[in-house]
Enzyme design. Sequence first.
Site, PDB file in Angstrom:
ATOM      1  N   SER A 186      -1.670  -1.740  -7.804  1.00  0.00           N
ATOM      2  CA  SER A 186      -2.615  -0.615  -7.737  1.00  0.00           C
ATOM      3  C   SER A 186      -2.145   0.360  -6.663  1.00  0.00           C
ATOM      4  O   SER A 186      -1.469  -0.043  -5.713  1.00  0.00           O
ATOM      5  CB  SER A 186      -4.008  -1.110  -7.352  1.00  0.00           C
ATOM      6  OG  SER A 186      -4.047  -1.429  -5.975  1.00  0.00           O
ATOM      7  N   ASP A 187      -2.499   1.637  -6.817  1.00  0.00           N
ATOM      8  CA  ASP A 187      -2.341   2.511  -5.661  1.00  0.00           C
ATOM      9  C   ASP A 187      -3.380   2.050  -4.635  1.00  0.00           C
ATOM     10  O   ASP A 187      -4.361   1.376  -4.966  1.00  0.00           O
ATOM     11  CB  ASP A 187      -2.522   3.987  -6.022  1.00  0.00           C
ATOM     12  CG  ASP A 187      -1.857   4.880  -4.966  1.00  0.00           C
ATOM     13  OD1 ASP A 187      -1.604   4.380  -3.841  1.00  0.00           O
ATOM     14  OD2 ASP A 187      -1.595   6.069  -5.242  1.00  0.00           O
ATOM     15  N   TRP A 188      -3.145   2.396  -3.390  1.00  0.00           N
ATOM     16  CA  TRP A 188      -3.954   1.838  -2.301  1.00  0.00           C
ATOM     17  C   TRP A 188      -5.399   2.341  -2.376  1.00  0.00           C
ATOM     18  O   TRP A 188      -5.658   3.518  -2.137  1.00  0.00           O
ATOM     19  CB  TRP A 188      -3.291   2.206  -0.975  1.00  0.00           C
ATOM     20  CG  TRP A 188      -2.303   1.187  -0.475  1.00  0.00           C
ATOM     21  CD1 TRP A 188      -2.300   0.592   0.759  1.00  0.00           C
ATOM     22  CD2 TRP A 188      -1.167   0.619  -1.166  1.00  0.00           C
ATOM     23  NE1 TRP A 188      -1.265  -0.317   0.849  1.00  0.00           N
ATOM     24  CE2 TRP A 188      -0.564  -0.319  -0.302  1.00  0.00           C
ATOM     25  CE3 TRP A 188      -0.623   0.769  -2.453  1.00  0.00           C
ATOM     26  CZ2 TRP A 188       0.558  -1.076  -0.656  1.00  0.00           C
ATOM     27  CZ3 TRP A 188       0.493   0.020  -2.806  1.00  0.00           C
ATOM     28  CH2 TRP A 188       1.061  -0.879  -1.918  1.00  0.00           C
ATOM     29  N   GLY A 238      -7.113   2.142  -5.241  1.00  0.00           N
ATOM     30  CA  GLY A 238      -7.306   2.697  -6.581  1.00  0.00           C
ATOM     31  C   GLY A 238      -8.046   1.774  -7.538  1.00  0.00           C
ATOM     32  O   GLY A 238      -8.172   2.084  -8.720  1.00  0.00           O
TER      33      GLY A 238
END
Length: 732
Positions: A263-265, A267
Amino acid sequence: MKSILLTITVICTSLLARAQQKQPVYLDLSQPIERRVENALSLMTTEEKVSLCYAQSKFSSKGVPRLGIPEVWTDDGPHGIREEVLWDEWGGAGWTNDSCTAFPALTCLAASFNPKLSLLYGQSIGEEARYRNKTVLLGPGVNIYRTPLNGRNFEYMGEDPYLSSRMVIPYIQGVQSNGVAACVKHFALNNQEEWRGHINVDLSDRALNEIYLPAFKAAVQEAKAWSIMGSYNQFRGQHCCHNDLLLNKILKKDWAFDGVVISDWGGVHNTDEAVNNGLDLEMGTYTDGLTTKGKFPYSSYYLANPFLKGIKEGKYDITLLDDKARRILRLIFRTTMSQNRPFGRFVSPEHSEAARKIAQEGIVLLKNENKFFPVPSGKFKKIAVIGENADRSLVIGGGSSSLKVAYEKSPLDGLIAKYGKDHITYSLGYASGPALYGREEPSKLNADSLINAAVEVAKQADIVFFIGGLNKNHFQDCEGGDRKSFSLPFGQDKLIDALFKANKNTAVVLLSGNAVSMPWINKVPAIMQGWYLGSEAGNALADVISGEVNPSGKLPFSFPKKLEDNAAHFYGKISYPGDSINQFYKEDILVGYRWFDTKKISPQFSFGYGLSYTSFDLGPLSSDKKLYSKSDTVRISFTVKNTGAKYGAEVVQLYVHDPVCTVTRPVKELKAFEKVFLKPGETKTVEVRLKVADLAFYDETKKNWNVEAGDFILQLGNSSSHISQKLKITVR
Ligand code: BGC
């Protein structure tokens, strides 16, 4: 007899006791990766499998300590190896061994149009990541350049799906040859920073497949990227970090991706979707490790305890967990536990050399009236260097790509080294405000006084280099926000006018990751686009300015004359930046030069454009046949001649047009390019191959790619707006 019986009983009891004792469990490391993955998985408990799926600190996640399976350490990316941060916070940890080499920004790499340099880039940054013991490098980024306002364009590879595909593949291969996983980001449609955390993007299937997915697809299928990062935004009502269509259907099913979706941080937004929709590893969910009462706050992540609970209650199928754990184990076996992982190196002279070479080849000469450039050393006694970007750090800032570097040669350093201290006078000219995240602060210095001082210096000089552009502050080229305006900030337009009035021999050098408006364009004789060039910025710029290196970079995106000329802005707010909830990409497939050419709007500078200190001629364009079937490969050849007096390189570009088609086709689509290096007078014959299948469009009625029979026009040139030859071929 009695004693014999007693002895037998004692032996049996002790054997039994030994058998009942737990045997130590060892991984079988002798097998090929897939067997090792299955072996490891078979030895793990459900709790251990779940513990692989979420962070344990800002940048790391757990391994399986009982089995000796190491932790996963990620790091930004994509221009250098980010410094160590504190366990639970973004702040630097204050280590003294982690100052890296800064490589040029990815826009510069794309501008080199040289896949060999992309391999060098990947190998070099991969070595740095390996030396710093990283498992995953969070990069490269391949979101398409859709608007010049996107604060993160500098981290990406421009507006064209073919160029970014060709350039991203070697970068990934280079990184992964070091036993470090590349993490291609941000999948997908994160084409602006404004409202990036929630904006719900929609667009046609055709635009999705023709423009926004190809570079990711190439990264997965051709470069075999070991991980990919979901983006913050939503796509058709679901966040991209747990988006069924993007992750399950397209990435994992259609493209057969066998790596890890990270995941993006921050997200990730809910457990059900994270479990079911293809996410494997959850990072950066908003806990600072201190605000939650539990001993280990990370265990409240969506993929932590809630996931474990759901498995235990039978809500989630164990096969979903096994799939995630299997992918993470595969990544660990490919990287940290790979038996032939090299050792890497850090801040080596070779890395500086690589950074300098990439920077040199990416610099683009935009205007050069009366051969203003090159300016050989010794030609002028008094050189004025004006502008804040000549003397400020441009590796710091910009968000997650900010770097702590071993060294950074500023443009001023480079020019002083080239021309001599006694010949250079520097004046600031303009000043940006302090870099405060979340707001733009004006500088406390008086703008008029700065201009007056610079004008005085310019008047006294034989030649003036103005070095400005954008910087890495919030609302400039920086993550987390878009630019507020297309204009140059901090009063630079006014300053350039004043400098030109004071001294006609004034050139403009812009350091930025984005196009800017140029109201002074007809006045100044020379313009150079210098990007963010990393540790070797000043040396590389001075090499090109002085003529020791002949510029050969080409623009990886179009520069519009005004913002409304850009396709995303043409359709108003719903197209960019959206109504704060939804956004629709109304320009459809007509992104960048596809838009300018098809709509007959002339850009300020076109995609693929860039000048040289020498000149080139493109010879006759021919193909091996005139009539092709749909499974054929077209073999195209032509000659390139250096007709000038300097060694140099031309980027020859082949665009295709399908004039009669059931859907609108852009007037040009890049399908091949080649960077050709030539001595003065030298001619080379170039052959490029083009699969007829690559002439296809995405047919929404068939939900597949489609090449319609008929004529196709091949267009050969040295920019999208300068086509010197055309050739018709027919597909039956
Ligand atoms: C960025 C990612 C980055 C991550 C970790 C996020 O805010 O969007 O690109 O890799 O932070 O720093």
